[in-house]
Write an enzyme that holds these catalytic residues in place. Structure first.
Site, PDB file in Angstrom:
ATOM      1  N   LYS A 179      41.501  37.005  33.571  1.00 46.67           N
ATOM      2  CA  LYS A 179      40.813  36.279  34.640  1.00 46.67           C
ATOM      3  C   LYS A 179      39.422  36.881  34.834  1.00 46.67           C
ATOM      4  CE  LYS A 179      40.242  36.322  39.030  1.00 46.67           C
ATOM      5  NZ  LYS A 179      38.872  35.733  39.033  1.00 46.67           N
ATOM      6  N   GLU A 254      39.922  50.326  37.378  1.00 47.10           N
ATOM      7  CA  GLU A 254      38.573  50.870  37.152  1.00 47.10           C
ATOM      8  C   GLU A 254      37.716  50.365  38.296  1.00 47.10           C
ATOM      9  OE1 GLU A 254      37.849  52.881  34.778  1.00 47.10           O
ATOM     10  OE2 GLU A 254      39.347  52.542  33.230  1.00 47.10           O
ATOM     11  N   CYS A 288      28.976  50.115  37.358  1.00 43.44           N
ATOM     12  CA  CYS A 288      29.870  51.005  38.106  1.00 43.44           C
ATOM     13  C   CYS A 288      29.460  52.452  37.900  1.00 43.44           C
ATOM     14  CB  CYS A 288      31.296  50.779  37.661  1.00 43.44           C
ATOM     15  SG  CYS A 288      31.459  50.838  35.886  1.00 43.44           S
ATOM     16  N   GLU A 396      28.510  52.409  47.782  1.00 45.65           N
ATOM     17  CA  GLU A 396      28.055  51.777  46.543  1.00 45.65           C
ATOM     18  C   GLU A 396      27.176  50.576  46.877  1.00 45.65           C
ATOM     19  OE1 GLU A 396      30.911  49.607  44.072  1.00 45.65           O
ATOM     20  OE2 GLU A 396      30.090  50.655  42.341  1.00 45.65           O
TER      21      GLU A 396
END
Ligand code: NAD
Length: 502
Positions: A179, A254, A288, A396
């Site tokens: 997906k 992750e 990331c 983040e």
């Protein structure tokens, strides 16, 4: 995928067949850099997840179970070859979908090819162990495929991150329902199509498109799914992990990062500046592993800040399809607004905006050509004098924003590096090898680079500590995620053996 009047059409891929979502719904995605329509995409439903999982189960127990490891290896190598042949087209598609420079998309697709080849090579090396338990009993282990894998990927590296999951899963003999993120489904669909062309049987790799909170959750919770692998935000990962846990499914996550980039006084400062630029501004900071916190020894702070800021301000922002462009758009206007809100937060917390911020809403500002949507671009941004405890240093941002923070000695650098909830990657710049090794052992993150700004290389384990998740990808460790161990015990004794006897 078909192209009509410049607008592409993307469909789900289930059991080897491209198809619309069950209820026929579609949605439109834009080219974020230009702000123009890019594709009409079929929107999957729960019924499509049911169909995809059924197709994956059928292939797992049918055609794929009958395919030898040697054949799996050959098919994966063929897939790598097809991706290579189509890499320019795929890179253009990725660039138009994500807004990142095409040369970066191409580099990622080239890396994905090596990843697929890496895992093709492992298909024939899924060795078990043997152990003579006692004179009468031999045990051996088999590494069996874990089964049907739900693989959910984000929008920042759509093709490459899909291969990090699909290639080891297929090498191990699993089947997959992939997906992609709703905003970036195009190259995932292409991966599925190329897998079929490579001879990988129908149903082995299925692609379902749809919103994460509906289609994603339903897929993760589906009783026909044996294993979940997810890349995305930490909060989403927490939710995915909780859903998977209800079905006792193994899950690998992750997740996000806020990675430090530490420059000591003994470093080659010019090399550190050049490396640090790409460690944050590659893919406009939407990585990331972006080294979004630069920690600077007091002695080098001024020199680094001046040189880094000057070079950041000179990076070429522009049309992602141009080879000379270094910074493309963000994934959307919404993401640009989110990033700029953080710039405001940083300044309100006392940080000094050294360069960057919005494109001032004007095409032509900072060299942005006509035909691009300035509202989706953010200039490379540097905020100096930041406290490591401030929000801008802790949360983040996922954009081209870096903070500069001072430290006075090695102990403080280690403390600041680790004083964050994430632990994905870190870089240390020093000419003192012993210091590099000390830092590498003290920093709590999945990867530490010494005089090196990137973490993702085929063969090198990639993954996080702490809130950056668990599981390692892009390396031999990935095979553990997609196999389970069966122990077989074979007795040569006519009488049953008491395992607790002498
Ligand atoms: P996201 O978490 O919003 O979405 C990721 C994927 O999960 C998408 O496919 C989305 O549709 C799906 N999803 C969303 N909600 C879901 C739910 N409730 N259940 C199941 N699936 C759901 O992340 P994003 O915004 O697409 O990507 C950016 C994030 O990904 C950043 O935090 C970044 O750090 C992280 N990331 C991590 C790595 C890594 O390897 N550690 C790599 C790339 C990106």
């Amino acid at each position: 995928m078909t192209q009509t009047a410049e607008i592409l059409r993307a469909q789900l891929l289930i059991g080897g067949e491209p198809r619309d979502g069950g209820d026929g719904a579609t949605y439109r995605i834009d080219n974020p850099a230009a702000g123009t329509p890019l594709a009409d995409v079929s929107r999957g439903s729960r019924a499509d997840v049911d169909a995809a999982v059924a197709a994956a189960r059928g292939a797992l127990e049918g055609a794929w179970a009958k395919t030898s490891p040697q054949k799996r290896a050959r098919m994966l190598n063929r897939l790598a070859q097809l991706v290579d042949e189509q890499s320019d087209r795929l890179a253009e598609l990725e660039s138009r979908n994500v807004g990142k420079p095409k040369w970066q998309a191409l580099a990622e697709i080239k890396q994905a090819i090596v990843d697929i080849e890496l895992f093709a090579g492992t298909a024939q090396h899924l060795y078990g162990r043997s152990f003579q338990v006692n004179p009468a009993i031999l045990s051996y282990t088999l590494r069996e495929p874990v089964g049907v894998v739900a693989a959910i990927v984000p929008w920042n590296y759509p093709f490459m991150l899909a291969t990090w999951k699909v290639a080891p899963a297929l090498a191990a003999g699993c089947t997959v329902v992939l997906k992609p993120a709703s905003a970036t489904p195009l190259t995932a669909v292409e991966l599925g199509r190329l897998a079929l062309e490579a001879g990988i049987p129908a149903g082995v790799l299925n692609v379902v498109i749809g919103p994460g909170d509906e289609v994603g959750e339903y897929l993760v919770s589906h009783p026909g799914v044996d294993k979940v692998t997810f890349t995305g935000e930490t909060d989403t990962g927490r939710r995915v992990g909780a859903l998977a846990a209800q079905g006792l499914k193994p899950v690998s996550l992750e997740l996000g990062g806020k990675s430090p980039n530490i420059v000591f006084a003994d470093a080659d400062v010019d090399a550190a500046i050049n490396g640090s630029l790409w460690a944050i501004y590659y893919s406009a900071g939407q990585s990331c592993e972006a080294r979004s916190r630069i920690l600077l020894a007091d002695e080098v702070y001024d020199r680094f800040a001046e040189g880094f800021t000057r070079k950041a301000a000179a990076l070429r922002i522009g049309d992602p399809l141009e080879d000379t462009t270094q910074i493309g758009s963000l994934i959307s206007r919404k993401q640009a607004e989110h990033v700029l809100r953080y710039v405001d937060i940083g300044v309100s917390e006392g940080g000094e905006l050294l360069t960057g911020g919005a494109m001032n809403g004007q095409n032509g500002d900072g060299g942005l050509p006509e035909g691009l949507d300035a509202a989706a671009f953010v200039r490379p941004t540097v905020i100096g004098g930041v406290s490591n405890t401030s929000r801008i240093a802790q949360e983040e941002i996922f954009g081209p924003v870096v903070t500069l923070t001072r430290f006075s000695d090695e102990a403080e650098a280690i403390r600041m590096a680790n004083d964050v909830r994430y632990g994905l990657a870190a870089t240390v710049w020093t000419s003192d090898t012993a210091r590099g090794l000390r830092m590498a052992s003290q920093i709590k993150s999945g990867t530490v680079g010494v005089n090196h700004p990137f973490a993702a290389f085929p063969g090198v384990p990639f993954g996080g500590y702490k809130d950056s998740g668990y599981g390692r990808e892009q390396s031999l460790e990935s095979l553990d995620l997609y196999t389970q161990t069966k122990a077989v015990l074979v007795s040569s004794s006519a009488k049953p053996i008491n395992p607790f006897g002498a």
